[in-house]
Scaffold this motif. Structure first.
Motif, mmCIF file in Angstrom:
data_model
loop_
_atom_site.group_PDB
_atom_site.id
_atom_site.type_symbol
_atom_site.label_atom_id
_atom_site.label_comp_id
_atom_site.label_asym_id
_atom_site.label_seq_id
_atom_site.Cartn_x
_atom_site.Cartn_y
_atom_site.Cartn_z
ATOM 1 N N THR A 1 65.094 3.031 -24.194
ATOM 2 C CA THR A 1 65.990 1.977 -24.643
ATOM 3 C C THR A 1 66.211 0.934 -23.550
ATOM 4 O OG1 THR A 1 67.094 3.608 -25.992
ATOM 5 C CG2 THR A 1 68.270 1.563 -25.636
ATOM 6 N N VAL A 2 66.125 -0.320 -23.953
ATOM 7 C CA VAL A 2 66.304 -1.422 -23.018
ATOM 8 C C VAL A 2 67.440 -2.305 -23.530
ATOM 9 C CG1 VAL A 2 65.178 -3.357 -21.852
ATOM 10 C CG2 VAL A 2 63.801 -1.408 -22.639
ATOM 11 N N THR A 3 68.470 -2.494 -22.723
ATOM 12 C CA THR A 3 69.551 -3.392 -23.099
ATOM 13 C C THR A 3 69.301 -4.742 -22.456
ATOM 14 O OG1 THR A 3 71.034 -1.500 -23.110
ATOM 15 C CG2 THR A 3 72.058 -3.682 -23.174
ATOM 16 N N VAL A 4 69.319 -5.787 -23.293
ATOM 17 C CA VAL A 4 69.077 -7.143 -22.786
ATOM 18 C C VAL A 4 70.267 -8.025 -23.128
ATOM 19 C CG1 VAL A 4 66.576 -6.883 -22.977
ATOM 20 C CG2 VAL A 4 67.838 -7.945 -24.856
ATOM 21 N N ASP A 5 70.451 -9.072 -22.327
ATOM 22 C CA ASP A 5 71.602 -9.968 -22.447
ATOM 23 C C ASP A 5 71.088 -11.413 -22.476
ATOM 24 O OD1 ASP A 5 73.953 -11.362 -22.250
ATOM 25 O OD2 ASP A 5 74.657 -10.367 -20.422
ATOM 26 N N GLY A 6 71.401 -12.116 -23.565
ATOM 27 C CA GLY A 6 70.955 -13.506 -23.712
ATOM 28 C C GLY A 6 71.955 -14.522 -23.196
ATOM 29 N N MET B 1 64.021 -11.369 -16.015
ATOM 30 C CA MET B 1 64.366 -12.384 -17.013
ATOM 31 C C MET B 1 63.111 -12.776 -17.789
ATOM 32 S SD MET B 1 66.956 -14.648 -14.696
ATOM 33 C CE MET B 1 68.070 -15.336 -15.906
ATOM 34 N N PHE B 2 63.280 -13.001 -19.078
ATOM 35 C CA PHE B 2 62.131 -13.363 -19.914
ATOM 36 C C PHE B 2 62.637 -14.199 -21.072
ATOM 37 C CE2 PHE B 2 63.030 -10.466 -23.441
ATOM 38 C CZ PHE B 2 63.913 -9.586 -22.840
ATOM 39 N N SER B 3 61.752 -14.938 -21.720
ATOM 40 C CA SER B 3 62.209 -15.724 -22.856
ATOM 41 C C SER B 3 61.776 -15.053 -24.148
ATOM 42 C CB SER B 3 61.710 -17.163 -22.766
ATOM 43 O OG SER B 3 60.358 -17.226 -23.074
ATOM 44 N N MET B 4 62.623 -15.177 -25.137
ATOM 45 C CA MET B 4 62.396 -14.490 -26.403
ATOM 46 C C MET B 4 62.980 -15.371 -27.506
ATOM 47 S SD MET B 4 63.524 -10.538 -27.183
ATOM 48 C CE MET B 4 65.301 -10.754 -27.369
ATOM 49 N N GLU B 5 62.355 -15.363 -28.650
ATOM 50 C CA GLU B 5 62.858 -16.104 -29.798
ATOM 51 C C GLU B 5 64.000 -15.330 -30.445
ATOM 52 O OE1 GLU B 5 61.700 -18.887 -31.592
ATOM 53 O OE2 GLU B 5 60.115 -19.385 -30.149
ATOM 54 N N LYS C 1 56.562 -4.383 -24.115
ATOM 55 C CA LYS C 1 55.480 -3.887 -23.259
ATOM 56 C C LYS C 1 54.636 -5.019 -22.672
ATOM 57 C CE LYS C 1 52.239 -2.915 -26.961
ATOM 58 N NZ LYS C 1 51.764 -1.929 -27.899
ATOM 59 N N SER C 2 54.653 -6.204 -23.336
ATOM 60 C CA SER C 2 53.871 -7.329 -22.805
ATOM 61 C C SER C 2 54.424 -7.821 -21.471
ATOM 62 C CB SER C 2 53.855 -8.474 -23.813
ATOM 63 O OG SER C 2 55.167 -8.950 -24.018
ATOM 64 N N LEU C 3 55.667 -7.442 -21.143
ATOM 65 C CA LEU C 3 56.266 -7.880 -19.871
ATOM 66 C C LEU C 3 55.792 -7.042 -18.695
ATOM 67 C CD1 LEU C 3 59.948 -8.452 -21.017
ATOM 68 C CD2 LEU C 3 58.192 -10.187 -20.662
ATOM 69 N N GLY C 4 55.098 -5.946 -18.983
ATOM 70 C CA GLY C 4 54.633 -5.094 -17.890
ATOM 71 C C GLY C 4 55.746 -4.208 -17.385
ATOM 72 N N ASN C 5 55.891 -4.160 -16.056
ATOM 73 C CA ASN C 5 56.821 -3.233 -15.425
ATOM 74 C C ASN C 5 58.266 -3.713 -15.605
ATOM 75 O OD1 ASN C 5 57.623 -1.045 -13.977
ATOM 76 N ND2 ASN C 5 57.128 -1.921 -11.972
ATOM 77 N N LEU C 6 59.014 -3.059 -16.491
ATOM 78 C CA LEU C 6 60.396 -3.473 -16.752
ATOM 79 C C LEU C 6 61.296 -3.015 -15.629
ATOM 80 C CD1 LEU C 6 60.952 -2.646 -20.519
ATOM 81 C CD2 LEU C 6 60.603 -4.881 -19.473
ATOM 82 N N GLN C 7 62.187 -3.894 -15.224
ATOM 83 C CA GLN C 7 63.230 -3.473 -14.295
ATOM 84 C C GLN C 7 64.487 -4.280 -14.544
ATOM 85 O OE1 GLN C 7 62.135 -4.462 -10.215
ATOM 86 N NE2 GLN C 7 60.382 -5.574 -11.021
#
Ligand code: ZN
Length: 164
Positions: A116-121, A95-99, A85-91
């Motif tokens: 549900t959000v699917t993310v790809d590193g 792209m974002f950085s995550m540990e 939720k800290s990213l605001g408006n998801l679409q």
């Protein structure tokens, strides 16, 4: 002058995928400048530029193993919207950085489905054979300052250049 370690090299390039779609290009922009032999470019590109000179034109095909690597499905993750939720408006495409266990990594949102959000590193170009058309524009010696800093000092940017 030939391209060798610690030369500053400027290239124009167009990158296409196997289907011929343009993924990236320096067309309409300044040529890309980098210090050769320092791992600034993917190995398959840097290695094949070795020994070339200004004016040389190359067509290269770079397989994933000397490009951005093979895809690693373990870098796919399913999260809840709440966690992002800290990213605001998801679409999709965001792209974002995550540990993760290996440290900081760039992830891309690939699918949104309800909560549900699917993310790809994976790097967006992982797993692809990359076709480059490259024209070498300039080859010169790097200054000592550039070698110390590990990046190119473009004359036009010298003034506002901040250094740690
Ligand atoms: Zn610098």
């Amino acid at each position: 002058m030939q391209i060798a370690k610690n030369k500053v090299v400027s290239i124009d390039y167009t990158l296409t995928d196997a289907g011929g779609e343009v993924l990236d290009s320096s067309a309409g922009k300044e040529p890309l400048s980098y210090i050769h032999g320092t791992g600034s470019l993917i190995p398959g590109l840097e290695n094949q530029l070795e020994g070339k000179s200004a004016g040389d034109e190359l067509k290269l095909s770079v397989p994933p193993e000397s490009g951005y690597g093979e895809r690693d499905e373990a870098l796919m993750a399913t999260l809840q919207r709440e966690q992002l939720k800290s990213l605001g408006n998801l679409q999709e495409g965001l792209m974002f950085s995550m540990e993760n266990e290996q440290g900081e990594r760039i992830f891309t949102v690939v699918k949104l489905e309800g909560e549900t959000v699917t993310v790809d590193g994976n790097h967006p170009l992982a797993g692809l054979t990359l076709n480059f058309e490259v024209t070498v524009r300039d080859v010169r010696d790097a200054s000592e300052e550039e070698l110390t800093h590990g990046h190119v000092h473009d004359g036009s940017h010298e003034d506002g250049h901040a250094h740690d």
